[in-house]
Scaffold this motif. Structure first.
Motif, PDB file in Angstrom:
ATOM      1  N   ASN A  75      25.995   9.620  66.264  1.00  0.00           N
ATOM      2  CA  ASN A  75      26.988   9.738  66.115  1.00  0.00           C
ATOM      3  C   ASN A  75      28.209   9.601  67.759  1.00  0.00           C
ATOM      4  OD1 ASN A  75      27.787   8.053  63.806  1.00  0.00           O
ATOM      5  ND2 ASN A  75      26.181   9.845  63.095  1.00  0.00           N
ATOM      6  N   LEU A  76      27.361  10.436  68.605  1.00  0.00           N
ATOM      7  CA  LEU A  76      28.413  10.689  69.491  1.00  0.00           C
ATOM      8  C   LEU A  76      28.661  10.636  70.404  1.00  0.00           C
ATOM      9  CD1 LEU A  76      27.662  13.958  70.533  1.00  0.00           C
ATOM     10  CD2 LEU A  76      25.892  14.047  71.897  1.00  0.00           C
ATOM     11  N   GLN A  77      30.073  10.417  70.717  1.00  0.00           N
ATOM     12  CA  GLN A  77      30.653   9.547  71.683  1.00  0.00           C
ATOM     13  C   GLN A  77      31.476  10.457  72.543  1.00  0.00           C
ATOM     14  OE1 GLN A  77      34.278   8.909  68.774  1.00  0.00           O
ATOM     15  NE2 GLN A  77      32.982   8.357  66.690  1.00  0.00           N
ATOM     16  N   ILE A  78      31.089  11.733  72.869  1.00  0.00           N
ATOM     17  CA  ILE A  78      31.706  12.651  73.994  1.00  0.00           C
ATOM     18  C   ILE A  78      30.400  13.565  74.638  1.00  0.00           C
ATOM     19  CG2 ILE A  78      32.887  14.004  75.308  1.00  0.00           C
ATOM     20  CD1 ILE A  78      35.733  12.949  73.828  1.00  0.00           C
ATOM     21  N   LEU A  79      29.741  13.119  75.631  1.00  0.00           N
ATOM     22  CA  LEU A  79      28.875  14.278  76.341  1.00  0.00           C
ATOM     23  C   LEU A  79      28.727  14.526  78.102  1.00  0.00           C
ATOM     24  CD1 LEU A  79      26.143  15.999  75.836  1.00  0.00           C
ATOM     25  CD2 LEU A  79      24.767  13.478  76.580  1.00  0.00           C
ATOM     26  N   ALA A  80      29.051  16.328  77.210  1.00  0.00           N
ATOM     27  CA  ALA A  80      29.790  16.660  79.068  1.00  0.00           C
ATOM     28  C   ALA A  80      27.968  17.785  79.517  1.00  0.00           C
ATOM     29  CB  ALA A  80      30.353  17.695  78.673  1.00  0.00           C
ATOM     30  N   LEU A  96      21.585   7.331  73.157  1.00  0.00           N
ATOM     31  CA  LEU A  96      23.227   7.747  72.400  1.00  0.00           C
ATOM     32  C   LEU A  96      23.973   6.438  73.164  1.00  0.00           C
ATOM     33  CD1 LEU A  96      23.307  11.171  73.972  1.00  0.00           C
ATOM     34  CD2 LEU A  96      21.900  10.599  71.272  1.00  0.00           C
ATOM     35  N   LYS A  97      24.102   5.138  72.058  1.00  0.00           N
ATOM     36  CA  LYS A  97      24.614   4.095  72.417  1.00  0.00           C
ATOM     37  C   LYS A  97      26.226   3.653  71.690  1.00  0.00           C
ATOM     38  CE  LYS A  97      21.040   1.663  72.048  1.00  0.00           C
ATOM     39  NZ  LYS A  97      19.820  -0.271  71.269  1.00  0.00           N
ATOM     40  N   GLN A  98      26.882   5.298  71.065  1.00  0.00           N
ATOM     41  CA  GLN A  98      28.568   5.162  70.609  1.00  0.00           C
ATOM     42  C   GLN A  98      28.839   6.073  71.376  1.00  0.00           C
ATOM     43  OE1 GLN A  98      29.127   3.513  67.870  1.00  0.00           O
ATOM     44  NE2 GLN A  98      26.940   2.537  67.986  1.00  0.00           N
ATOM     45  N   LEU A  99      28.297   6.502  73.088  1.00  0.00           N
ATOM     46  CA  LEU A  99      28.837   7.284  74.199  1.00  0.00           C
ATOM     47  C   LEU A  99      30.182   6.475  74.407  1.00  0.00           C
ATOM     48  CD1 LEU A  99      26.261   9.308  75.682  1.00  0.00           C
ATOM     49  CD2 LEU A  99      28.025  10.066  74.352  1.00  0.00           C
ATOM     50  N   CYS A 100      31.029   7.002  74.900  1.00  0.00           N
ATOM     51  CA  CYS A 100      31.742   6.302  74.617  1.00  0.00           C
ATOM     52  C   CYS A 100      32.320   7.195  75.898  1.00  0.00           C
ATOM     53  CB  CYS A 100      33.950   6.579  74.615  1.00  0.00           C
ATOM     54  SG  CYS A 100      33.527   5.856  72.785  1.00  0.00           S
ATOM     55  N   ILE A 101      32.581   8.257  76.782  1.00  0.00           N
ATOM     56  CA  ILE A 101      32.926   9.387  77.584  1.00  0.00           C
ATOM     57  C   ILE A 101      31.824  10.322  77.502  1.00  0.00           C
ATOM     58  CG2 ILE A 101      34.355  10.873  78.680  1.00  0.00           C
ATOM     59  CD1 ILE A 101      36.539  10.312  76.615  1.00  0.00           C
ATOM     60  N   LEU A 102      31.323  10.163  79.580  1.00  0.00           N
ATOM     61  CA  LEU A 102      30.071  10.472  80.349  1.00  0.00           C
ATOM     62  C   LEU A 102      30.275  11.589  81.160  1.00  0.00           C
ATOM     63  CD1 LEU A 102      26.828  11.578  79.419  1.00  0.00           C
ATOM     64  CD2 LEU A 102      26.488   9.441  81.150  1.00  0.00           C
ATOM     65  N   TYR A 103      29.814  12.819  81.048  1.00  0.00           N
ATOM     66  CA  TYR A 103      30.570  13.621  82.300  1.00  0.00           C
ATOM     67  C   TYR A 103      29.032  14.134  82.819  1.00  0.00           C
ATOM     68  CZ  TYR A 103      35.365  14.925  80.181  1.00  0.00           C
ATOM     69  OH  TYR A 103      36.072  14.229  79.566  1.00  0.00           O
ATOM     70  N   LEU A 104      29.025  13.690  83.961  1.00  0.00           N
ATOM     71  CA  LEU A 104      27.705  14.156  84.417  1.00  0.00           C
ATOM     72  C   LEU A 104      28.184  14.459  86.057  1.00  0.00           C
ATOM     73  CD1 LEU A 104      25.950  10.694  84.601  1.00  0.00           C
ATOM     74  CD2 LEU A 104      25.627  12.355  82.942  1.00  0.00           C
TER      75      LEU A 104
END
Length: 278
Positions: A75-80, A96-104
């Motif tokens: 259910n993760l939507q934001i991962l930093a 993690l197919k529900q991710l909307c925002i990914l900070y790399l």
């Protein structure tokens, strides 16, 4: 105190890493876990039991891997993951197919895995300040992407396939090695913000046909002209406030014409009379 925390962070044993987040025993009500700036070398696996977690911030640590258990957070939507030591993106992130925002950003990434295309809900991707010499092709497969931050890499061009991203609204490319304005951007009428600050672009084509454009940042380039834009579009860079944009050839012609006009207005001196013999 801080000394104990520093020692615990340095030792990558699970019990030492868990000491860093000892107060995190159950999922917060806001479904957000922020472990930024804890000097973590290992991700505390017990966080993966919070299966309803929506936001996970791991910025500014010392992580270079993630456990497969992270895949439980569907259910993760934001991962930093920015400001860490990742040399490759852990494959588990691509599950993690529900991710909307990914900070790399601010890692040591040279590429992105093809499996990233599985994240079809991704709308914002930050990959600035890595070791990218070209934009990974997989980025062009993220059909819902709206914002792309790819500044401070070593990009020299953009792939033509980028025009597939019909939802893309903002693209940030400052601090790269671009010597030409990326031609593909001329075929992306939905773009609202283009940032090519701090590159090596010498000439800008007209952007007046980009009907959605609101802001273009082109400062700190050795350019000979400013990009032409439609009325109401803000420009940030040399000659940004001049309308129309200066044309070096027209400027030279104008200067010569003005000089000739001024010379024509100078009254001619009377001819010298021959000396008198008397």
């Amino acid at each position: 105190g801080n000394t104990i925390r520093a020692l615990a962070a340095f030792v990558p044993a699970d019990h030492c890493q868990n000491y860093m987040v000892r107060d995190l025993q159950e999922m917060p009500l806001d479904k957000t876990v922020d472990l930024s700036g804890n000097m973590l070398r290992r991700f505390p696996v017990h966080v993966c039991s919070f299966q309803q977690l929506a936001k996970l911030y791991l910025s500014d640590n010392r992580l270079n891997s993630l456990p497969p258990e992270l895949g439980q957070l569907q259910n993760l939507q934001i991962l930093a993951l920015d400001f860490n030591n990742f040399k490759a993106l852990p494959q588990v992130v691509c599950t993690l197919k529900q991710l909307c925002i990914l900070y790399l950003g601010n890692n040591k990434l040279c590429d992105l895995p093809g499996e990233l295309s599985l994240l079809q809900n991704l709308q914002t991707l930050w990959v600035e300040a890595n070791y990218l010499t070209q934009l990974p092709d997989v980025v062009c497969e993220l059909s819902l992407l709206k914002t792309l931050h790819a500044g401070s890499n070593a990009l020299r061009l953009l792939p033509g396939r980028l025009r597939r991203l019909r939802e893309l609204r903002t693209i940030w490319l400052s601090g790269n090695l671009l010597t030409d304005f990326p031609p593909v951007l001329l075929h992306m009428p939905s773009l609202e913000v283009i940032d090519v600050d701090w590159n090596s672009i010498r000439y800008f084509p007209s952007l007046a046909h980009l009907s959605s454009l609101k802001l273009v940042i082109y400062d700190h380039n050795p350019c000979r002209n400013a990009p032409k834009v439609a009325k109401g579009v803000r420009r940030v860079g040399r000659w940004a406030e001049e309308t129309p944009e200066p044309d070096p050839r027209k400027a030279r012609r104008y200067a010569l014409a003005r000089q000739e006009s001024q010379e024509a207005q100078v009254p001619a001196l009377p001819p010298l009379l021959p000396p008198s013999n008397s």
